[in-house]
Design an enzyme around this catalytic site. Sequence first.
Site, PDB file in Angstrom:
ATOM      1  N   LEU A  88       0.819  -1.212   0.000  1.00  0.00           N
ATOM      2  CA  LEU A  88       0.000   0.000   0.000  1.00  0.00           C
ATOM      3  C   LEU A  88       0.850   1.258   0.000  1.00  0.00           C
ATOM      4  O   LEU A  88       0.641   2.172   0.785  1.00  0.00           O
ATOM      5  CB  LEU A  88      -0.930  -0.013   1.224  1.00  0.00           C
ATOM      6  CG  LEU A  88      -1.802  -1.264   1.346  1.00  0.00           C
ATOM      7  CD1 LEU A  88      -2.619  -1.227   2.622  1.00  0.00           C
ATOM      8  CD2 LEU A  88      -2.700  -1.431   0.134  1.00  0.00           C
TER       9      LEU A  88
ATOM     10  N   ILE B 209       5.084   3.145  -5.688  1.00  0.00           N
ATOM     11  CA  ILE B 209       6.301   2.495  -6.220  1.00  0.00           C
ATOM     12  C   ILE B 209       7.098   3.540  -7.007  1.00  0.00           C
ATOM     13  O   ILE B 209       6.625   4.034  -8.035  1.00  0.00           O
ATOM     14  CB  ILE B 209       5.960   1.327  -7.192  1.00  0.00           C
ATOM     15  CG1 ILE B 209       4.970   0.346  -6.562  1.00  0.00           C
ATOM     16  CG2 ILE B 209       7.234   0.628  -7.667  1.00  0.00           C
ATOM     17  CD1 ILE B 209       5.556  -0.601  -5.580  1.00  0.00           C
TER      18      ILE B 209
ATOM     19  N   ASN C  59       0.539  -6.696  -9.824  1.00  0.00           N
ATOM     20  CA  ASN C  59      -0.222  -6.363  -8.616  1.00  0.00           C
ATOM     21  C   ASN C  59      -1.530  -7.136  -8.631  1.00  0.00           C
ATOM     22  O   ASN C  59      -2.031  -7.498  -9.692  1.00  0.00           O
ATOM     23  CB  ASN C  59      -0.527  -4.857  -8.601  1.00  0.00           C
ATOM     24  CG  ASN C  59      -1.276  -4.430  -7.345  1.00  0.00           C
ATOM     25  OD1 ASN C  59      -0.971  -4.904  -6.238  1.00  0.00           O
ATOM     26  ND2 ASN C  59      -2.256  -3.563  -7.498  1.00  0.00           N
TER      27      ASN C  59
ATOM     28  N   HIS D 294      -5.492  -6.675  -7.205  1.00  0.00           N
ATOM     29  CA  HIS D 294      -6.434  -5.711  -6.627  1.00  0.00           C
ATOM     30  C   HIS D 294      -7.746  -6.436  -6.361  1.00  0.00           C
ATOM     31  O   HIS D 294      -8.210  -7.213  -7.206  1.00  0.00           O
ATOM     32  CB  HIS D 294      -6.644  -4.535  -7.593  1.00  0.00           C
ATOM     33  CG  HIS D 294      -7.464  -3.452  -6.988  1.00  0.00           C
ATOM     34  ND1 HIS D 294      -6.942  -2.524  -6.112  1.00  0.00           N
ATOM     35  CD2 HIS D 294      -8.784  -3.183  -7.085  1.00  0.00           C
ATOM     36  CE1 HIS D 294      -7.908  -1.711  -5.709  1.00  0.00           C
ATOM     37  NE2 HIS D 294      -9.038  -2.098  -6.278  1.00  0.00           N
TER      38      HIS D 294
HETATM   39  C1  GAR Z   1      -5.617  -8.322  -0.703  1.00  0.00           C
HETATM   40  O1  GAR Z   1      -6.997  -8.564  -0.778  1.00  0.00           O
HETATM   41  C2  GAR Z   1      -5.153  -7.510  -1.895  1.00  0.00           C
HETATM   42  O2  GAR Z   1      -5.899  -7.769  -3.052  1.00  0.00           O
HETATM   43  C3  GAR Z   1      -5.399  -6.104  -1.406  1.00  0.00           C
HETATM   44  O3  GAR Z   1      -5.012  -6.108  -0.075  1.00  0.00           O
HETATM   45  C4  GAR Z   1      -5.278  -7.402   0.472  1.00  0.00           C
HETATM   46  C5  GAR Z   1      -4.041  -7.849   1.224  1.00  0.00           C
HETATM   47  O4  GAR Z   1      -4.312  -8.985   2.006  1.00  0.00           O
HETATM   48  N1  GAR Z   1      -4.661  -5.151  -2.190  1.00  0.00           N
HETATM   49  C6  GAR Z   1      -5.108  -3.936  -2.440  1.00  0.00           C
HETATM   50  O5  GAR Z   1      -6.156  -3.501  -1.997  1.00  0.00           O
HETATM   51  C7  GAR Z   1      -4.195  -3.100  -3.341  1.00  0.00           C
HETATM   52  N2  GAR Z   1      -4.863  -1.943  -3.810  1.00  0.00           N
HETATM   53  P1  GAR Z   1      -3.092  -9.858   2.554  1.00  0.00           P
HETATM   54  O6  GAR Z   1      -2.106  -8.894   3.213  1.00  0.00           O
HETATM   55  O7  GAR Z   1      -3.692 -10.798   3.554  1.00  0.00           O
HETATM   56  O8  GAR Z   1      -2.495 -10.562   1.375  1.00  0.00           O
END
Ligand code: GAR
Length: 196
Positions: free
Chosen positions: A91, A94, A108, A110
Amino acid sequence: MDKKCRIAIFASGEGSNAEAIVRYFSNHSTMEVMMVISNNEKAGVHRRMQKWNIPCFTIEKSEWQPDSTGYVALELMRSKGIDMIVLAGFLAYIPANIVTEFKGRIVNIHPSLLPKYGGKGMWGHHVHEAVIAARETMSGITIHHVTEKLDDGSIIFQAECEVLPADTPDSLTARIHRLEYEHYPRIVEQLGMKLQ
Ligand code: GAR
C-alpha cells in the site's frame, strides 16, 4: 534464463497472499521467492515469513514517495538478482526507477474488478465496503501489470465472485481472498515462465 526466476514480494499488511505465493513456490523447479520487502515493520507478513525462512526487509516510508529514488529497494533486489516483483497488498507508491527497471516484470493484485473500485483510497476492506454500499451483485479480483499510475497497468487476469445480499465487508473479504489464493500464484508462475 539459466537460473531460477527470482521473485521479490512487496507487502504492507497481513501477508496472506504473500504466504500463498511462498507456499506455491516452495520446492518449485524454475521459480523461487527470495525476499519480502515491506514498508511497515509491524506488518503481519513478517511473522508469516518467519516459518518459511524468507528474508523480510522493511524499507522506511521516505523511500516510497512520488519523488523517491527507489535505490534502497533496487540495491537490495540487484544484490540478489531479482527478476520479478509481485505486489501482494502493498500500500505504498512504487518509485519510478523501480517501475522502469522492472518494466513488464511487476504485477499487482487488486480486490475488485478494475477499473471499478480502483484508485486512491481503494484498498483492502475499503473496496469491499464500497462494493456492498453500491449494492453490486458481482465483485472479484484483478491481476495487472504495474505502471507509475495507481491501479492502471494492463489487465492480465480477472476472476469474478458473487456479492450476496447478506454480505458484510468481512464475509466478502474472505470470498475474495479465496479467489486470490487460487489464482495469484498460478498467474505469477505463468508470467515467470514467459521471462525464462
Ligand atoms: C488483498 O486482498 C489484496 O488484493 C489487497 O489487499 C489485500 C491484502 O491482504 N490489495 C489492495 O487492496 C491493493 N490496492 P493480505 O495482506 O492478507 O495478502
